[in-house]
Design an enzyme around this catalytic site. Structure first.
Site, PDB file in Angstrom:
ATOM      1  N   LYS A  27      42.203  32.509  34.080  1.00  3.26           N
ATOM      2  CA  LYS A  27      41.403  33.553  34.720  1.00  3.26           C
ATOM      3  C   LYS A  27      40.422  32.960  35.729  1.00  3.26           C
ATOM      4  O   LYS A  27      40.218  33.524  36.815  1.00  3.26           O
ATOM      5  CB  LYS A  27      40.652  34.379  33.682  1.00  3.26           C
ATOM      6  CG  LYS A  27      39.924  35.555  34.327  1.00  3.26           C
ATOM      7  CD  LYS A  27      39.627  36.683  33.387  1.00  3.26           C
ATOM      8  CE  LYS A  27      39.133  37.896  34.159  1.00  3.26           C
ATOM      9  NZ  LYS A  27      38.816  39.045  33.287  1.00  3.26           N
TER      10      LYS A  27
ATOM     11  N   GLU B 151      39.422  41.172  43.865  1.00  2.00           N
ATOM     12  CA  GLU B 151      40.721  41.779  43.569  1.00  2.00           C
ATOM     13  C   GLU B 151      41.373  42.420  44.789  1.00  2.00           C
ATOM     14  O   GLU B 151      41.811  43.573  44.749  1.00  2.00           O
ATOM     15  CB  GLU B 151      40.578  42.805  42.435  1.00  2.00           C
ATOM     16  CG  GLU B 151      41.907  43.099  41.731  1.00  2.00           C
ATOM     17  CD  GLU B 151      41.749  43.994  40.509  1.00  2.00           C
ATOM     18  OE1 GLU B 151      42.265  45.112  40.546  1.00  2.00           O
ATOM     19  OE2 GLU B 151      41.103  43.547  39.533  1.00  2.00           O
TER      20      GLU B 151
ATOM     21  N   HIS C  73      47.994  47.010  32.201  1.00  2.00           N
ATOM     22  CA  HIS C  73      46.743  47.757  32.114  1.00  2.00           C
ATOM     23  C   HIS C  73      46.827  49.171  32.688  1.00  2.00           C
ATOM     24  O   HIS C  73      46.159  50.073  32.184  1.00  2.00           O
ATOM     25  CB  HIS C  73      45.618  46.977  32.791  1.00  2.00           C
ATOM     26  CG  HIS C  73      45.094  45.841  31.978  1.00  2.00           C
ATOM     27  ND1 HIS C  73      45.905  44.819  31.536  1.00  2.00           N
ATOM     28  CD2 HIS C  73      43.846  45.568  31.508  1.00  2.00           C
ATOM     29  CE1 HIS C  73      45.166  43.958  30.829  1.00  2.00           C
ATOM     30  NE2 HIS C  73      43.938  44.400  30.800  1.00  2.00           N
TER      31      HIS C  73
ATOM     32  N   HIS D 152      45.747  51.838  30.265  1.00  2.00           N
ATOM     33  CA  HIS D 152      44.548  52.643  30.503  1.00  2.00           C
ATOM     34  C   HIS D 152      44.851  54.132  30.367  1.00  2.00           C
ATOM     35  O   HIS D 152      43.993  54.915  29.933  1.00  2.00           O
ATOM     36  CB  HIS D 152      43.977  52.357  31.894  1.00  2.00           C
ATOM     37  CG  HIS D 152      43.275  51.044  31.989  1.00  2.00           C
ATOM     38  ND1 HIS D 152      42.840  50.509  33.185  1.00  2.00           N
ATOM     39  CD2 HIS D 152      42.918  50.142  31.033  1.00  2.00           C
ATOM     40  CE1 HIS D 152      42.264  49.341  32.967  1.00  2.00           C
ATOM     41  NE2 HIS D 152      42.302  49.100  31.666  1.00  2.00           N
TER      42      HIS D 152
ATOM     43  N   HIS E 213      41.479  48.645  23.058  1.00  2.00           N
ATOM     44  CA  HIS E 213      41.960  48.281  24.395  1.00  2.00           C
ATOM     45  C   HIS E 213      43.206  47.401  24.325  1.00  2.00           C
ATOM     46  O   HIS E 213      44.217  47.668  24.979  1.00  2.00           O
ATOM     47  CB  HIS E 213      40.845  47.559  25.153  1.00  2.00           C
ATOM     48  CG  HIS E 213      41.274  47.001  26.476  1.00  2.00           C
ATOM     49  ND1 HIS E 213      41.572  47.797  27.565  1.00  2.00           N
ATOM     50  CD2 HIS E 213      41.465  45.717  26.886  1.00  2.00           C
ATOM     51  CE1 HIS E 213      41.919  47.035  28.587  1.00  2.00           C
ATOM     52  NE2 HIS E 213      41.873  45.777  28.202  1.00  2.00           N
TER      53      HIS E 213
ATOM     54  N   ARG F 221      18.116  46.659  41.335  1.00  2.00           N
ATOM     55  CA  ARG F 221      19.146  46.227  42.292  1.00  2.00           C
ATOM     56  C   ARG F 221      19.698  44.830  41.997  1.00  2.00           C
ATOM     57  O   ARG F 221      20.203  44.153  42.879  1.00  2.00           O
ATOM     58  CB  ARG F 221      18.624  46.299  43.735  1.00  2.00           C
ATOM     59  CG  ARG F 221      18.278  47.706  44.184  1.00  2.00           C
ATOM     60  CD  ARG F 221      17.993  47.760  45.669  1.00  2.00           C
ATOM     61  NE  ARG F 221      17.796  49.124  46.095  1.00  2.00           N
ATOM     62  CZ  ARG F 221      16.607  49.737  46.145  1.00  2.00           C
ATOM     63  NH1 ARG F 221      15.516  49.073  45.780  1.00  2.00           N
ATOM     64  NH2 ARG F 221      16.512  50.990  46.535  1.00  2.00           N
TER      65      ARG F 221
ATOM     66  N   ASN G 197      45.999  42.619  35.771  1.00  2.00           N
ATOM     67  CA  ASN G 197      46.122  43.990  35.274  1.00  2.00           C
ATOM     68  C   ASN G 197      47.492  44.270  34.661  1.00  2.00           C
ATOM     69  O   ASN G 197      47.848  45.434  34.448  1.00  2.00           O
ATOM     70  CB  ASN G 197      45.862  44.980  36.420  1.00  2.00           C
ATOM     71  CG  ASN G 197      44.435  44.909  36.925  1.00  2.00           C
ATOM     72  OD1 ASN G 197      43.498  44.865  36.144  1.00  2.00           O
ATOM     73  ND2 ASN G 197      44.277  44.895  38.229  1.00  2.00           N
TER      74      ASN G 197
ATOM     75  N   LYS H  65      33.734  41.541  36.339  1.00  2.00           N
ATOM     76  CA  LYS H  65      34.005  42.977  36.334  1.00  2.00           C
ATOM     77  C   LYS H  65      33.088  43.640  35.318  1.00  2.00           C
ATOM     78  O   LYS H  65      33.095  43.285  34.141  1.00  2.00           O
ATOM     79  CB  LYS H  65      35.463  43.263  35.962  1.00  2.00           C
ATOM     80  CG  LYS H  65      36.441  43.153  37.116  1.00  2.00           C
ATOM     81  CD  LYS H  65      37.799  43.682  36.685  1.00  2.00           C
ATOM     82  CE  LYS H  65      38.797  43.661  37.809  1.00  2.00           C
ATOM     83  NZ  LYS H  65      40.119  44.196  37.397  1.00  2.00           N
TER      84      LYS H  65
ATOM     85  N   ARG I 253      44.288  38.518  42.099  1.00  2.00           N
ATOM     86  CA  ARG I 253      43.578  38.903  40.882  1.00  2.00           C
ATOM     87  C   ARG I 253      44.174  40.157  40.234  1.00  2.00           C
ATOM     88  O   ARG I 253      44.051  40.361  39.022  1.00  2.00           O
ATOM     89  CB  ARG I 253      42.088  39.125  41.165  1.00  2.00           C
ATOM     90  CG  ARG I 253      41.305  39.480  39.899  1.00  2.00           C
ATOM     91  CD  ARG I 253      39.818  39.406  40.069  1.00  2.00           C
ATOM     92  NE  ARG I 253      39.164  39.788  38.828  1.00  2.00           N
ATOM     93  CZ  ARG I 253      37.869  39.658  38.575  1.00  2.00           C
ATOM     94  NH1 ARG I 253      37.074  39.133  39.491  1.00  2.00           N
ATOM     95  NH2 ARG I 253      37.357  40.037  37.422  1.00  2.00           N
TER      96      ARG I 253
ATOM     97  N   GLU J 160      45.671  40.177  25.088  1.00  2.00           N
ATOM     98  CA  GLU J 160      45.219  39.661  26.388  1.00  2.00           C
ATOM     99  C   GLU J 160      45.627  38.199  26.572  1.00  2.00           C
ATOM    100  O   GLU J 160      45.899  37.762  27.681  1.00  2.00           O
ATOM    101  CB  GLU J 160      43.710  39.814  26.539  1.00  2.00           C
ATOM    102  CG  GLU J 160      43.220  41.248  26.674  1.00  2.00           C
ATOM    103  CD  GLU J 160      43.450  41.850  28.053  1.00  2.00           C
ATOM    104  OE1 GLU J 160      44.070  41.176  28.915  1.00  2.00           O
ATOM    105  OE2 GLU J 160      43.005  42.991  28.285  1.00  2.00           O
TER     106      GLU J 160
END
Length: 364
Positions: free
Chosen positions: A228, A238, A249, A253, A266, A122, A246, A144, A242, A186
């Site tokens: 960032k 987000e 993206h 994606h 990517h 955990r 993306n 993330k 934030r 990026e």
């Protein structure tokens, strides 16, 4: 060495950027407990694992147990089966709740190690040691973590912050040209959404980045991480600003999912995604044709793709984008730009504009 801090109250952490950062004194303050597990891959391990491991052992005088997990390399291995390889090693060697995981590698390794750290017992401590440009400027910062699923990218994961990010610029010397260019995608993103001056700097210095000029790379990594860190400090989970990160993206994606996370990197998919977002921004009436051309030009100059995969259709895009994790109440939220340096998150646009954007890039 340049140092930044991601300001998140009690969970704030430093980002170290510079040459020759694989030193025990940089790592030890952020290692908890006596058990350390280094997670890396088959490409990075021959280059850096032994040096990194010996530095840790020497720095702790043998007081810490340092293990390793070497995973296969590639986005197609970023899945739950591979995550279980990490869990198997941790369980087999009886790592406890005070253990520290260290992600030594690119974005895939960082995402999976962070997710494993978030889940194991955990939640255990972890440190990001990114070795690619893309991971140094983006995926290692912000917490993330996660894995891909056959129906969508990064659909299973968690927000889980590291104790520190240690970016050694010299690791970029061994990076393949294709991977370097993917990371530059990026970097360009930050100029589009947040900093017009940085975008102009990139236009003037892109050749230096491609030639691996140390000063240019160090500045690009620093400024990208700075942006960032500012954004994450304002919106860790987000819910607002934030989402600007993306940019490109959601389109990108879809390309990655369509190609099975195998043939496209990517950053390559995001490069095309940014072109598509520029086109849609122009159709929305925000960008001029000259702005769009300027944006596409820098992506081409970075030797990145600007066209979608062969045979990918409008319907392919529409279906895959509906499965994106940023869809809310059935609406695909997109990041567009009102001008270079000013990003905006939109969920109100006409189906006609969305479809026209797709039609400019692919068949029906």
């Amino acid at each position: 060495m340049r140092t930044l801090t991601v300001e998140l109250g009690e969970r704030s952490y430093p980002i170290f950027i510079g040459k020759d950062q694989f030193r025990a004194e940089n790592l030890l303050p952020y290692i908890k407990g006596k058990q350390v597990m280094i997670v890396t891959n088959e490409t990075v391990a021959p280059l850096y694992l032994e040096k990194f491991k010996q530095e840790l052992l020497a720095g702790t005088s043998g007081e810490k147990k340092v293990g390793e997990v070497i995973l296969p390399d590639g986005e197609k291995y970023k899945n739950l089966d591979t995550i279980n390889t990490i869990f198997d090693s941790l369980m087999r060697d009886n790592y406890d709740r005070k253990a520290t995981l260290i992600a030594l590698g690119g974005g895939v390794i960082g995402d999976m190690t962070g997710f494993a750290a978030a889940c194991y017992r955990r939640g255990v401590n972890f440190i990001q040691v990114p070795t690619t440009l893309l991971s140094q400027v983006d995926s290692s910062v912000g917490g993330k973590t996660g894995v891909n699923y056959p129906l969508g990218k990064n659909m299973i994961g968690a927000f889980y912050q590291p104790q520190a990010v240690i970016a050694d610029i010299t690791t970029l010397d061994t990076l393949e040209d294709r991977e370097l260019k993917a990371g530059i995608a990026e970097v360009i993103k930050y100029g589009f959404i947040y900093d017009a001056e940085f975008f102009s700097w990139l236009e003037k210095n892109l050749d230096k980045l491609l030639q691996r000029d140390y000063e240019a790379l160090a500045y690009a990594v620093h400024r990208s991480c700075q942006i960032k860190a500012e954004v994450v400090a304002k919106d860790e989970l987000e819910h607002g600003i934030r989402a600007l990160l993306n940019f490109g993206h959601t389109f990108g994606h879809a390309i990655e999912t369509y190609t099975g996370y195998s043939s496209w990197l990517h950053g390559e998919a995001i490069a095309v995604g940014m072109c598509m977002a520029l086109t849609m921004s122009e159709l929305m009436g925000w960008l001029t044709a000259e702005d769009t051309a300027r944006g596409v030009s820098i992506i081409k100059k970075a030797q990145l793709p600007v066209e979608v995969p062969d045979n990918m259709t409008v319907d392919d895009f529409a279906k895959l984008m509906q499965a994106d994790k940023k869809v809310l109440d059935g609406v695909v939220r997109l990041v567009l730009i009102k001008s270079i340096g000013e990003g905006v998150v939109v969920d109100e646009y006409t189906p006609e504009i969305f479809r026209e954007t797709l039609e400019q890039y692919c068949g029906n």
